[in-house]
Motif scaffolding. Structure first.
Motif, mmCIF file in Angstrom:
data_model
loop_
_atom_site.group_PDB
_atom_site.id
_atom_site.type_symbol
_atom_site.label_atom_id
_atom_site.label_comp_id
_atom_site.label_asym_id
_atom_site.label_seq_id
_atom_site.Cartn_x
_atom_site.Cartn_y
_atom_site.Cartn_z
ATOM 1 N N MET A 115 42.848 -24.939 51.110
ATOM 2 C CA MET A 115 43.571 -23.676 51.026
ATOM 3 C C MET A 115 44.486 -23.708 49.819
ATOM 4 O O MET A 115 44.769 -24.772 49.267
ATOM 5 N N ASN A 116 44.953 -22.524 49.402
ATOM 6 C CA ASN A 116 45.967 -22.421 48.363
ATOM 7 C C ASN A 116 47.324 -22.448 49.062
ATOM 8 O O ASN A 116 47.740 -21.461 49.669
ATOM 9 N N ALA A 117 48.011 -23.576 48.992
ATOM 10 C CA ALA A 117 49.268 -23.735 49.719
ATOM 11 C C ALA A 117 50.393 -22.900 49.128
ATOM 12 O O ALA A 117 51.360 -22.582 49.821
ATOM 13 N N ALA A 118 50.274 -22.532 47.851
ATOM 14 C CA ALA A 118 51.320 -21.734 47.207
ATOM 15 C C ALA A 118 51.198 -20.253 47.518
ATOM 16 O O ALA A 118 52.193 -19.530 47.522
ATOM 17 N N ASP A 119 49.974 -19.789 47.802
ATOM 18 C CA ASP A 119 49.744 -18.367 48.072
ATOM 19 C C ASP A 119 48.515 -18.241 48.962
ATOM 20 O O ASP A 119 47.383 -18.188 48.472
ATOM 21 N N VAL A 120 48.738 -18.181 50.274
ATOM 22 C CA VAL A 120 47.614 -18.175 51.222
ATOM 23 C C VAL A 120 46.849 -16.858 51.200
ATOM 24 O O VAL A 120 45.774 -16.760 51.805
ATOM 25 N N SER A 121 47.377 -15.849 50.511
ATOM 26 C CA SER A 121 46.649 -14.584 50.419
ATOM 27 C C SER A 121 45.490 -14.660 49.429
ATOM 28 O O SER A 121 44.657 -13.757 49.379
ATOM 29 N N ARG A 122 45.435 -15.735 48.648
ATOM 30 C CA ARG A 122 44.364 -15.882 47.676
ATOM 31 C C ARG A 122 43.183 -16.625 48.312
ATOM 32 O O ARG A 122 43.378 -17.708 48.873
ATOM 33 N N PRO A 123 41.981 -16.081 48.213
ATOM 34 C CA PRO A 123 40.814 -16.708 48.846
ATOM 35 C C PRO A 123 40.259 -17.865 48.024
ATOM 36 O O PRO A 123 39.097 -17.874 47.616
ATOM 37 N N HIS A 124 41.084 -18.869 47.811
ATOM 38 C CA HIS A 124 40.687 -20.032 47.020
ATOM 39 C C HIS A 124 40.155 -21.174 47.883
ATOM 40 O O HIS A 124 39.735 -22.197 47.351
ATOM 41 N N GLY A 125 40.228 -21.012 49.206
ATOM 42 C CA GLY A 125 39.809 -22.083 50.093
ATOM 43 C C GLY A 125 38.304 -22.300 50.087
ATOM 44 O O GLY A 125 37.522 -21.348 49.985
ATOM 45 N N LYS A 126 37.929 -23.567 50.199
ATOM 46 C CA LYS A 126 36.520 -23.936 50.293
ATOM 47 C C LYS A 126 36.323 -24.867 51.482
ATOM 48 O O LYS A 126 37.257 -25.574 51.893
ATOM 49 N N LEU A 127 35.117 -24.878 52.010
ATOM 50 C CA LEU A 127 34.731 -25.857 53.020
ATOM 51 C C LEU A 127 33.767 -26.831 52.366
ATOM 52 O O LEU A 127 32.699 -26.425 51.881
ATOM 53 N N PHE A 128 34.175 -28.099 52.328
ATOM 54 C CA PHE A 128 33.336 -29.149 51.759
ATOM 55 C C PHE A 128 32.602 -29.899 52.869
ATOM 56 O O PHE A 128 33.094 -30.007 53.999
ATOM 57 N N ARG A 129 31.438 -30.448 52.514
ATOM 58 C CA ARG A 129 30.678 -31.299 53.433
ATOM 59 C C ARG A 129 30.490 -32.664 52.786
ATOM 60 O O ARG A 129 29.934 -32.768 51.693
ATOM 61 N N LEU A 130 30.988 -33.693 53.467
ATOM 62 C CA LEU A 130 30.804 -35.067 53.002
ATOM 63 C C LEU A 130 29.711 -35.703 53.842
ATOM 64 O O LEU A 130 29.876 -35.899 55.053
ATOM 65 N N ASP A 131 28.595 -36.022 53.214
ATOM 66 C CA ASP A 131 27.460 -36.602 53.921
ATOM 67 C C ASP A 131 27.643 -38.107 54.086
ATOM 68 O O ASP A 131 28.399 -38.742 53.349
ATOM 69 N N PRO A 132 26.939 -38.713 55.044
ATOM 70 C CA PRO A 132 27.067 -40.160 55.254
ATOM 71 C C PRO A 132 26.733 -41.008 54.036
ATOM 72 O O PRO A 132 27.203 -42.149 53.932
ATOM 73 N N ASP A 133 25.932 -40.462 53.101
ATOM 74 C CA ASP A 133 25.624 -41.226 51.885
ATOM 75 C C ASP A 133 26.747 -41.161 50.852
ATOM 76 O O ASP A 133 26.624 -41.743 49.761
ATOM 77 N N GLY A 134 27.838 -40.455 51.188
ATOM 78 C CA GLY A 134 28.976 -40.363 50.287
ATOM 79 C C GLY A 134 28.967 -39.152 49.378
ATOM 80 O O GLY A 134 29.950 -38.910 48.669
ATOM 81 N N GLY A 135 27.889 -38.377 49.394
ATOM 82 C CA GLY A 135 27.810 -37.193 48.547
ATOM 83 C C GLY A 135 28.670 -36.061 49.082
ATOM 84 O O GLY A 135 28.675 -35.795 50.292
ATOM 85 N N LEU A 136 29.389 -35.387 48.195
ATOM 86 C CA LEU A 136 30.257 -34.277 48.571
ATOM 87 C C LEU A 136 29.666 -32.989 48.037
ATOM 88 O O LEU A 136 29.345 -32.880 46.848
ATOM 89 N N ARG A 137 29.548 -31.992 48.928
ATOM 90 C CA ARG A 137 28.960 -30.711 48.553
ATOM 91 C C ARG A 137 29.856 -29.573 49.028
ATOM 92 O O ARG A 137 30.525 -29.693 50.051
ATOM 93 N N THR A 138 29.831 -28.459 48.311
ATOM 94 C CA THR A 138 30.570 -27.265 48.715
ATOM 95 C C THR A 138 29.692 -26.451 49.650
ATOM 96 O O THR A 138 28.595 -26.025 49.283
ATOM 97 N N ALA A 139 30.204 -26.228 50.885
ATOM 98 C CA ALA A 139 29.425 -25.510 51.888
ATOM 99 C C ALA A 139 29.776 -24.028 51.943
ATOM 100 O O ALA A 139 28.897 -23.189 52.122
ATOM 101 N N LEU A 140 31.066 -23.698 51.812
ATOM 102 C CA LEU A 140 31.527 -22.311 51.882
ATOM 103 C C LEU A 140 32.645 -22.110 50.875
ATOM 104 O O LEU A 140 33.391 -23.039 50.558
ATOM 105 N N THR A 141 32.780 -20.893 50.389
ATOM 106 C CA THR A 141 33.855 -20.544 49.464
ATOM 107 C C THR A 141 34.529 -19.257 49.922
ATOM 108 O O THR A 141 34.095 -18.616 50.889
ATOM 109 N N GLU A 142 35.595 -18.881 49.236
ATOM 110 C CA GLU A 142 36.325 -17.626 49.434
ATOM 111 C C GLU A 142 36.958 -17.522 50.813
ATOM 112 O O GLU A 142 37.022 -16.447 51.400
#
Length: 288
Positions: A115-142
């Protein structure tokens, strides 16, 4: 069901309860206080001070320490023989962004929101997925304020909150971790509070802490309100099942955003609570 205050520690932002069955211990954080806390089944209390925000703690399948979310990244964290931190990913673009909440699914993947801790009205938050192999991917945005997620018992549905919009969404989860069929699962109305941390019980019902609504509620998989627990604090923040029979629901809370008058009117804000329930939860999934 009347909540019992088991630790009146006045955390500014209590969050992320995790029942560790092997240790018979509940972990939780004071996010902006940079503190990790634990309560043993026999009542023992522990606190570790971290160098920055600690947003969540999750178990590893190999039992070798924990996974944790700090303000700016995902780390491995060890508590014994001493506190040790090893960064794995630092995906956030600038200093106003921070991690907020996370959960492991049945396939051993971590889903961690920001989330954007300075301004929560901004849709800057993302949901990341960390897989067991260590790879990090962006699952959701906005997203504005990512909270949750939690997963149905079969692992095929993910529930995820945008607390700023007072909404819980549902997604179909594919075997490879892809998300399909996004839909509004529940829109929260005036007086209900904003959906915050959540979990699923052994009947596949969803429990949600409702920030600002002074309550924790249980919903059917279809979103029907089944049970309401009235809380003695306005801002319950998250929930987790624990205890030997997984029939104790632990509830964190917060006084973040309060002035002196609000704190005086809500004296237990920031305490850790527990309440006995009829339907047990399920063990926390482990990363790996």
């Amino acid at each position: 069901m009347i909540p019992d205050c088991i630790w009146p520690l006045a955390a500014e932002l209590g969050e992320g309860p995790l029942w560790h069955a092997a240790e018979q211990r509940l972990y939780f954080v004071n996010l902006v206080g940079n503190a990790l806390h634990a309560v043993d089944a026999d009542g023992g209390r522990h606190t570790w001070q971290l160098p920055t925000y600690v947003c969540w703690l999750l178990p590893r399948k190999d039992g070798d320490g924990f996974m944790a979310g700090l303000r700016d990244g995902i780390v491995r964290l060890w508590l014994v023989p001493e506190l040790r931190i090893e960064y794995l990913h630092r995906p956030l673009e600038h200093g106003d962004l921070r991690f907020n909440d996370a959960k492991v699914d049945a396939a051993g993947r971590i889903w961690a929101g920001t989330m954007n801790a300075a301004d929560v009205s901004r849709p800057h938050g993302k949901l990341f997925r960390l897989d067991p192999d260590g790879g990090l991917r962006t699952a959701l945005t906005e997203y504005h304020i990512c909270n949750g997620p939690t997963f149905s018992l079969d692992g095929r549905t993910m529930y995820h909150n945008d607390s700023f919009l007072d909404r819980t969404y549902a997604y179909d989860v594919n075997a490879d971790g892809g998300l399909d069929n996004p839909r509004l699962w529940r829109q929260f109305g005036a007086g209900e509070g904003s959906p915050d941390g959540m979990t699923v019980d052994s009947e596949d019902c969803v429990w949600i802490a409702q920030w600002g609504g002074a309550r924790v509620c249980r919903y059917s998989p279809a979103g029907e309100l089944l049970t309401t627990i009235a809380m003695p604090v306005a801002q319950p923040s998250s929930v987790a099942f624990g205890g030997p029979d997984l029939k104790t629901l632990y509830i964190t809370s917060a006084w973040q955003g309060y002035d002196d008058a609000c704190r005086a009117a809500d004296p237990q804000a920031g305490a850790l609570f527990s309440v006995r329930v009829d339907v047990p939860g399920v063990p926390a999934a482990q990363f790996g």
